[in-house]
Write a protein that holds these residues in place. Structure first.
Motif, PDB file in Angstrom:
ATOM      1  N   PRO A   8      23.088   6.815  -9.991  1.00 25.23           N
ATOM      2  CA  PRO A   8      22.706   6.722 -10.890  1.00 25.23           C
ATOM      3  C   PRO A   8      23.204   7.685 -11.807  1.00 25.23           C
ATOM      4  CG  PRO A   8      20.626   6.645  -8.331  1.00 25.23           C
ATOM      5  CD  PRO A   8      22.208   6.940  -8.184  1.00 25.23           C
ATOM      6  N   GLY A   9      22.595   7.114 -13.182  1.00 23.62           N
ATOM      7  CA  GLY A   9      23.715   8.189 -13.966  1.00 23.62           C
ATOM      8  C   GLY A   9      25.093   8.590 -13.897  1.00 23.62           C
ATOM      9  N   GLY A  10      25.873   7.020 -13.131  1.00 17.35           N
ATOM     10  CA  GLY A  10      27.150   7.235 -13.529  1.00 17.35           C
ATOM     11  C   GLY A  10      27.972   5.990 -13.706  1.00 17.35           C
ATOM     12  N   THR A  11      28.604   5.415 -13.860  1.00 15.50           N
ATOM     13  CA  THR A  11      30.122   3.894 -14.573  1.00 15.50           C
ATOM     14  C   THR A  11      30.798   3.728 -13.052  1.00 15.50           C
ATOM     15  OG1 THR A  11      31.303   5.422 -15.384  1.00 15.50           O
ATOM     16  CG2 THR A  11      29.894   4.834 -16.879  1.00 15.50           C
ATOM     17  N   LEU A  12      31.180   2.731 -13.528  1.00  9.44           N
ATOM     18  CA  LEU A  12      31.639   1.775 -11.955  1.00  9.44           C
ATOM     19  C   LEU A  12      32.665   1.047 -12.764  1.00  9.44           C
ATOM     20  CD1 LEU A  12      30.649   1.413  -9.433  1.00  9.44           C
ATOM     21  CD2 LEU A  12      30.077  -0.813  -9.642  1.00  9.44           C
TER      22      LEU A  12
ATOM     23  N   ARG B 170       1.088  -1.387  -0.239  1.00  8.74           N
ATOM     24  CA  ARG B 170       0.067  -0.509   0.124  1.00  8.74           C
ATOM     25  C   ARG B 170       1.069   1.387  -0.099  1.00  8.74           C
ATOM     26  NH1 ARG B 170      -2.427  -4.486   3.195  1.00  8.74           N
ATOM     27  NH2 ARG B 170      -4.698  -4.564   2.949  1.00  8.74           N
ATOM     28  N   GLU B 171       0.845   1.524  -0.592  1.00  8.74           N
ATOM     29  CA  GLU B 171       0.888   3.838  -1.081  1.00  8.74           C
ATOM     30  C   GLU B 171       1.333   4.038   0.037  1.00  8.74           C
ATOM     31  OE1 GLU B 171       1.369   7.343  -4.031  1.00  8.74           O
ATOM     32  OE2 GLU B 171      -0.336   6.053  -4.193  1.00  8.74           O
ATOM     33  N   ALA B 172       1.027   4.482   0.899  1.00  9.05           N
ATOM     34  CA  ALA B 172       0.730   5.403   2.136  1.00  9.05           C
ATOM     35  C   ALA B 172       1.541   4.838   2.941  1.00  9.05           C
ATOM     36  CB  ALA B 172      -0.627   5.402   3.012  1.00  9.05           C
ATOM     37  N   GLU B 173       2.247   3.559   3.131  1.00  6.18           N
ATOM     38  CA  GLU B 173       2.473   2.501   3.846  1.00  6.18           C
ATOM     39  C   GLU B 173       3.910   2.126   3.472  1.00  6.18           C
ATOM     40  OE1 GLU B 173       0.419  -1.144   5.230  1.00  6.18           O
ATOM     41  OE2 GLU B 173      -1.468   0.099   5.063  1.00  6.18           O
ATOM     42  N   GLN B 174       4.027   2.546   2.402  1.00  6.66           N
ATOM     43  CA  GLN B 174       5.324   2.208   2.062  1.00  6.66           C
ATOM     44  C   GLN B 174       6.037   3.332   2.153  1.00  6.66           C
ATOM     45  OE1 GLN B 174       7.238  -0.257   1.526  1.00  6.66           O
ATOM     46  NE2 GLN B 174       9.197   0.665   0.054  1.00  6.66           N
ATOM     47  N   GLU B 175       5.155   4.273   1.767  1.00  7.22           N
ATOM     48  CA  GLU B 175       5.982   5.599   2.000  1.00  7.22           C
ATOM     49  C   GLU B 175       6.635   5.799   3.726  1.00  7.22           C
ATOM     50  OE1 GLU B 175       3.290   8.879   0.731  1.00  7.22           O
ATOM     51  OE2 GLU B 175       3.099   8.335  -1.175  1.00  7.22           O
ATOM     52  N   LEU B 176       6.027   5.261   3.681  1.00  4.89           N
ATOM     53  CA  LEU B 176       6.397   5.737   5.656  1.00  4.89           C
ATOM     54  C   LEU B 176       8.022   5.203   6.402  1.00  4.89           C
ATOM     55  CD1 LEU B 176       5.489   6.197   8.834  1.00  4.89           C
ATOM     56  CD2 LEU B 176       4.426   4.426   8.780  1.00  4.89           C
ATOM     57  N   ALA B 177       8.065   3.672   4.683  1.00  9.62           N
ATOM     58  CA  ALA B 177       8.905   3.175   5.152  1.00  9.62           C
ATOM     59  C   ALA B 177       9.726   4.238   4.753  1.00  9.62           C
ATOM     60  CB  ALA B 177       9.257   1.483   5.013  1.00  9.62           C
ATOM     61  N   GLN B 178       9.915   4.439   3.777  1.00  6.85           N
ATOM     62  CA  GLN B 178      10.828   5.434   3.388  1.00  6.85           C
ATOM     63  C   GLN B 178      11.429   6.853   3.766  1.00  6.85           C
ATOM     64  OE1 GLN B 178       8.510   5.948  -0.524  1.00  6.85           O
ATOM     65  NE2 GLN B 178       9.673   4.498  -1.901  1.00  6.85           N
ATOM     66  N   GLU B 179      10.536   6.768   4.540  1.00  5.48           N
ATOM     67  CA  GLU B 179      10.528   8.387   4.860  1.00  5.48           C
ATOM     68  C   GLU B 179      11.160   8.203   6.598  1.00  5.48           C
ATOM     69  OE1 GLU B 179       8.346  11.590   5.799  1.00  5.48           O
ATOM     70  OE2 GLU B 179       6.243  10.771   4.607  1.00  5.48           O
ATOM     71  N   LEU B 180      11.068   6.653   6.847  1.00  4.78           N
ATOM     72  CA  LEU B 180      11.547   5.766   8.427  1.00  4.78           C
ATOM     73  C   LEU B 180      13.377   5.619   7.554  1.00  4.78           C
ATOM     74  CD1 LEU B 180       8.569   4.379   9.620  1.00  4.78           C
ATOM     75  CD2 LEU B 180       9.811   6.268  10.896  1.00  4.78           C
ATOM     76  N   VAL B 181      13.877   5.166   6.309  1.00  2.00           N
ATOM     77  CA  VAL B 181      14.830   4.800   5.847  1.00  2.00           C
ATOM     78  C   VAL B 181      14.650   3.136   5.706  1.00  2.00           C
ATOM     79  CG1 VAL B 181      17.226   5.287   4.917  1.00  2.00           C
ATOM     80  CG2 VAL B 181      15.884   7.383   5.904  1.00  2.00           C
ATOM     81  N   VAL B 182      13.597   2.982   5.979  1.00  3.65           N
ATOM     82  CA  VAL B 182      14.150   1.650   6.378  1.00  3.65           C
ATOM     83  C   VAL B 182      13.614   0.658   4.768  1.00  3.65           C
ATOM     84  CG1 VAL B 182      13.953   1.536   9.173  1.00  3.65           C
ATOM     85  CG2 VAL B 182      11.694   1.326   7.691  1.00  3.65           C
ATOM     86  N   ASP B 183      13.353   1.056   3.790  1.00  6.33           N
ATOM     87  CA  ASP B 183      12.710   0.626   2.835  1.00  6.33           C
ATOM     88  C   ASP B 183      13.768  -0.175   2.262  1.00  6.33           C
ATOM     89  OD1 ASP B 183      13.666   3.313   2.006  1.00  6.33           O
ATOM     90  OD2 ASP B 183      13.703   2.704   0.225  1.00  6.33           O
ATOM     91  N   GLY B 184      15.272  -0.086   2.171  1.00  7.87           N
ATOM     92  CA  GLY B 184      16.301  -0.434   2.244  1.00  7.87           C
ATOM     93  C   GLY B 184      16.246  -0.860   0.449  1.00  7.87           C
ATOM     94  N   ALA B 185      15.821   0.509  -0.533  1.00  9.10           N
ATOM     95  CA  ALA B 185      15.376   0.392  -2.059  1.00  9.10           C
ATOM     96  C   ALA B 185      17.129   1.145  -2.686  1.00  9.10           C
ATOM     97  CB  ALA B 185      14.510   0.780  -2.516  1.00  9.10           C
ATOM     98  N   LEU B 186      17.141   0.413  -3.704  1.00  9.49           N
ATOM     99  CA  LEU B 186      18.440   1.004  -4.240  1.00  9.49           C
ATOM    100  C   LEU B 186      17.922   2.277  -4.524  1.00  9.49           C
ATOM    101  CD1 LEU B 186      20.121  -2.200  -5.945  1.00  9.49           C
ATOM    102  CD2 LEU B 186      21.056  -0.837  -4.463  1.00  9.49           C
ATOM    103  N   ALA B 187      18.343   3.087  -4.676  1.00  6.36           N
ATOM    104  CA  ALA B 187      17.873   4.907  -5.441  1.00  6.36           C
ATOM    105  C   ALA B 187      18.601   4.511  -6.683  1.00  6.36           C
ATOM    106  CB  ALA B 187      18.736   5.518  -4.565  1.00  6.36           C
ATOM    107  N   THR B 188      17.044   5.256  -7.488  1.00  6.88           N
ATOM    108  CA  THR B 188      17.070   5.422  -8.630  1.00  6.88           C
ATOM    109  C   THR B 188      17.532   6.968  -9.336  1.00  6.88           C
ATOM    110  OG1 THR B 188      14.472   6.007  -8.840  1.00  6.88           O
ATOM    111  CG2 THR B 188      15.482   3.287  -9.080  1.00  6.88           C
ATOM    112  N   ASP B 189      17.694   7.535  -8.586  1.00  4.13           N
ATOM    113  CA  ASP B 189      18.084   9.455  -9.235  1.00  4.13           C
ATOM    114  C   ASP B 189      18.614   9.764  -7.340  1.00  4.13           C
ATOM    115  OD1 ASP B 189      15.881   9.893  -7.098  1.00  4.13           O
ATOM    116  OD2 ASP B 189      14.672  10.279  -8.090  1.00  4.13           O
ATOM    117  N   ASN B 190      18.713  11.084  -7.941  1.00  3.23           N
ATOM    118  CA  ASN B 190      20.348  11.719  -7.186  1.00  3.23           C
ATOM    119  C   ASN B 190      19.595  12.611  -6.500  1.00  3.23           C
ATOM    120  OD1 ASN B 190      22.588  10.034  -7.281  1.00  3.23           O
ATOM    121  ND2 ASN B 190      22.331  11.117  -9.058  1.00  3.23           N
TER     122      ASN B 190
END
Length: 638
Positions: free
Chosen positions: A533-537, A432-452
């Motif tokens: 994101p947007g770089g090379t490695l 659910r969107e609202a619940e996932q937004e809470l995980a993101q704001e708590l920084v516990v979503d563990g997602a690879l960021a897609t932008d900077n």
């Protein structure tokens, strides 16, 4: 000099051990003797009567502050009559103060140049305080009078949600009172105040300014938290227990998971045909989930074949999607979220719960639980998997029953949960969107960021490739450096193998190594990273110890690279990944890594200062969670 930072998911610009920044001691605007000094200045005009009134206002409001502070203790003691009496005293004291500041002598003092602005500020602050007490305190006290710690528990395990529902219900009333109080002090010009008055009255103005966002936070998040707790409908969650002794990108082998249902705050561990089918499908490699070939190429072939390997990716939403697909494939329907913790989190939580006794007489404590679960058990049962599974089942059941029963200090539990999240050991995903937004704001979503935009994310993660439990003896550290001229950022992980002896159980030692001609005490680690994101490695070394095991690919739109390193007993090695940075503005630097049994220090060089702005505190860091007096859990020492 580079700055050595604390463990956990580090955002450049945060302070110390994620501890709150020092703040000035809170004083109510009317409690400073300095206010009285300013008011007494025109004594020659208005006489000693005015001075007496000013002191009475000060004394009333100081006593009101003391009475309000006592309410916290009364709530904990369950003294409802005491709460009502304290509330009545506060109302009387602030009402008397508000009446006094309307006396004619105060009107006269307000007309005096310089002094008048300060006297008017004190009067406005007194009226604003009285407004808050009259309008906001009654519903708040009524709510507090109903909260009893024992009554927060649900029979059979869980949490009574009614007080929290009540807290959400009084927010509109408090918001109205706040608006009224703000209107009463809106005309105060702090530039006209003497320093001693501004230091005092200004604190009330600051509190009023901060209260609005705080109420917004309650109004925004409490309904979401209630929904997560099953207030509206029963919820089903997959709870993963990542085993750091067999390391994976987000923690470890996740073979030990369970299904939990939450209904109106009541928590139950689910065991039925559906959960058996789910677990068996994970063991049998029955996942039906499509991923890009470029992502699959970053990992060994069994990554998406068996559920214990779903945590090889550092992108926790992908891990969660795999578990969700496994449930849908085996049982139809859907789950309501995936939550992940590790044994170190358990050690933190046990500071709040206290010791837990097992069937065999073992007593788990916050000090020994990590060693018992990640080392002693494997040495005790060796290759007897059935016995080990039975033991782990007993541990899981006892721990779940203890936590669900709620026989612990709620404040201490909140402190330890916050500590666990800040250590980057807790991950959450919700559909659910609202619940996932809470995980993101708590920084516990563990997602690879897609932008900077929000942050510029770098990271180095580890995956066990030796089929062992050797990583109980692994320690790591992270060093971040930058080249502003070349516009690059380099992430270096240093790994140390502290295996003490080769005389360990067959289950602990590496199963894969003999086929490769390696000692069974040697760790085989896939070390991987993704470009900004947007770089090379690029990596140093370029190919690692097994050149033909080097992998390249992409995930979340980011180029990735994995090199395989051999780490012999007593050996230390480092691997560096350098990413170019795209043109344009960058968000604050954020560093991720795989949590090990021990802490992972992070050091960021001063050379990065010119590339990345400082980070604002996250929602989790800014939560007003009280400090703990408990003894911190010692860092496990393999």
């Amino acid at each position: 000099m580079p700055r050595k930072q604390t463990p956990g998911r580090f955002r450049h610009g945060r302070a110390g051990n994620h501890a709150p920044a020092p703040t000035r001691r809170r004083r109510w605007p009317w409690v400073l003797l300095g206010v009285s000094v300013v008011i007494l200045a025109p004594v020659a005009i208005v006489g000693g009567i005015f001075a007496s009134q000013a002191l009475e206002v000060r004394d009333n409001l100081m006593l009101a502050k003391s009475k309000l502070a006592s309410i916290v203790d009364l709530v904990q003691e369950g003294d409802q009559e005491g709460i009502k009496a304290a509330g009545a005293d506060v109302s009387r004291l602030t009402a008397e103060a508000a009446t006094i500041v309307e006396e004619p002598l105060w009107d006269a003092a307000i007309d005096i140049p310089v002094v008048g602005a300060n006297v008017e500020a004190v009067r406005a602050a007194t009226h604003a305080t009285d407004t808050l007490v009259v309008e906001a305190m009654p519903p708040a006290l009524q709510l507090l009078a109903t909260i009893q710690i024992d009554e927060l528990k649900v029979e059979g395990g869980g949490l009574n949600l009614e007080p929290f529902t009540g807290a959400a219900a009084i927010v509109p009333t408090v918001r109205t009172a706040l608006a009224d109080a703000q209107a009463q002090v809106a005309h105060v010009d702090r530039k006209e105040l003497l320093p001693v008055v501004d230091d005092a009255v200004g604190q009330l103005l600051d509190v009023l300014d901060q209260a609005g966002p705080a109420l917004d936070m309650v109004e925004k998040y409490v309904p979401t938290l209630l929904a997560l707790a099953g207030a509206n409908e029963p919820r089903t969650y997959v709870v993963l227990f990542q085993n750091n002794a067999e390391i994976r990108a987000t923690g470890g082998n996740a073979a030990n998971g369970t299904i939990v249902t939450v209904d109106a705050g009541k928590i139950e561990m689910r065991k039925d045909e559906a959960t058996d089918a789910f677990h068996n499908a994970g063991y049998d490699g029955l996942l039906q989930y499509e991923m890009p070939e470029s992502t699959l190429s970053m990992y060994e072939w069994e990554f998406d074949a068996y559920s214990q390997n779903f945590t090889r990716t550092p992108d926790f939403p992908t891990t969660a999607a795999m578990y969700r697909s496994l449930w849908q494939t085996t049982n139809g329907g859907d789950i309501d979220g995936v939550v992940s913790i590790d044994p170190v989190v358990l050690s933190y939580l046990m500071i709040a719960t206290g010791p837990i006794a097992l069937e065999d007489g073992t007593e788990l404590t916050s000090e020994n639980v990590v060693q018992v679960l990640l080392s002693d058990t494997y040495e005790r049962f060796g290759s007897d998997g059935d016995a080990a599974d039975e033991y782990f089942g007993d541990v899981a059941g006892k721990v779940f029953d203890t936590v669900a029963a709620g026989d612990w200090d709620p404040k201490e539990m909140l402190v330890q949960l916050q500590k666990s999240m800040l250590d980057d050991r807790v991950y959450m995903w919700f559909p659910r969107e609202a619940e996932q937004e809470l995980a993101q704001e708590l920084v516990v979503d563990g997602a690879l960021a897609t932008d900077n935009v929000e942050e510029t994310q770098v990271g180095v993660w580890l995956n066990n490739a030796s089929y062992s439990k050797l990583e109980y003896y692994l320690s790591t550290k992270m060093d971040i450096s930058c080249d502003p001229a070349a516009r690059t950022v380099t992430s270096t992980i240093t790994m140390t193998n502290s295996v003490p002896t080769g005389d360990l159980s067959q289950y602990t030692l590496a199963w894969r190594n003999p086929s490769l001609g390696l000692p069974r005490t040697t760790m085989i680690l896939d070390v991987l990273s993704y470009a900004v994101p947007g770089g090379t490695l690029s990596s140093t070394p370029e190919y690692g110890d097994f050149a033909d095991w080097t992998r390249t690919g992409s995930e979340a739109g980011r180029d990735g690279r994995s090199v395989t390193m051999l780490l012999g007993m007593g050996e230390t090695k480092s691997v560096s990944f350098t990413s170019t940075l795209p043109e344009g503005e960058l968000g604050p630097l954020a560093v991720r890594y795989s949590p090990t049994v021990t802490k992972t220090p992070v050091t960021i060089a001063d050379s990065c200062d010119s590339l990345f702005p400082p980070a604002e505190p996250s929602l989790l860091e800014s939560l007003p969670i009280p400090a703990t007096t408990a003894t911190p859990t010692p860092t496990p020492t393999p």
